[in-house]
Design an enzyme around this catalytic site. Structure first.
Site: not given
Length: 245
Positions: A142, A155, A158-159
């Site tokens: 992302s 988030y 993690s990406k």
């Protein structure tokens, strides 16, 4: 573009994953369509796509938070003794929240789904691909893992970890004929995109040169390209699909 290829696609029920199943099938690929749990609507949808495109699509079910379920599912796929040409690691969860308001339990859960499960699936499938001496793996990262924004510690991290792992693993697997790439979508018109806080969404729209939301299909087309022989000299890349952010 993918005629006769066999692909594992996770997150196949909706969003980018569902779009990828359709585009892969339209391009001649057979698919193991992975989702969390069995539902008749999903089974019917996959059967219809298969019939319309003259391919086979086999639903496979497992929870990304359950390591043993993942191992059992991949073992089931491998037991069919069919070539696995493509792995599209698409499933994931979104989460937004300031660090001070985010529990460690939530951070661990986000990493379990968006990173650790993806690594496990790649590990299991790449062992099989290594025996074939061929394969293409595509992960979905992302722009949140590349561009900093308040509220995306869990988030985005993690990406970012998945993007880094993609580059590292590509170095390890290139020698055995396996390409590993990632796409990094921007703001999309999906259920996950709808979860983004309104202020952050407005800022992302302002930063987008094309001044619009992207679609699942636009990301899925890039995944299909990376999976195909048209991308035979591309590995270790994280390709932004973000409308010019």
């Amino acid at each position: 573009m993918l005629k006769g290829k066999n692909a594992i696609i996770t997150g196949a029920r909706r969003g980018i994953g569902r779009a990828a199943v359709r585009i892969f099938a339209e391009n001649g690929a057979n698919i193991w369509a992975c989702a969390r749990k069995k539902e008749m609507d999903f089974e019917s949808d996959m059967k219809q796509l298969a019939e319309e495109n003259g391919v086979w699509i086999q639903p496979i079910y497992f929870e990304l938070t359950e390591e043993e379920q993942i191992k059992t599912a991949i073992k089931e796929i491998i037991s069919e003794k069919k070539k696995i040409d493509i792995l599209a690691n698409i499933a994931g969860i979104a989460y937004g929240g300031l660090l001070s308001m985010t529990s460690m339990e939530v951070i661990r859960q986000v990493f379990e789904v968006n990173f650790f499960s993806q690594i496990l699936i790649m590990q299991l499938v790449s062992r099989y691909m290594t025996r074939q001496k061929s394969g293409s793996i595509i992960n979905v990262s992302s722009v949140a893992g590349m561009d900093s924004e308040a509220g995306y510690t869990a988030y985005g991290s993690s990406k970012a970890a998945l993007a880094f792992a993609t580059k590292t693993i590509s170095c390890e697997l290139a020698k055995v004929g396996i390409r590993v790439n990632a796409v990094a979508p921007g703001l999309l018109d999906t259920d996950m995109g709808a979860c983004i806080e309104s202020g952050a969404k407005a800022r992302m729209m302002e930063a987008c040169s094309m001044e619009r939301l992207g679609t699942s299909e636009e990301v899925a087309r890039v995944i299909a390209f990376l999976a195909s022989e048209q991308a035979s000299f591309i590995t270790g890349q994280v390709i932004r699909v973000d409308g010019g952010m």
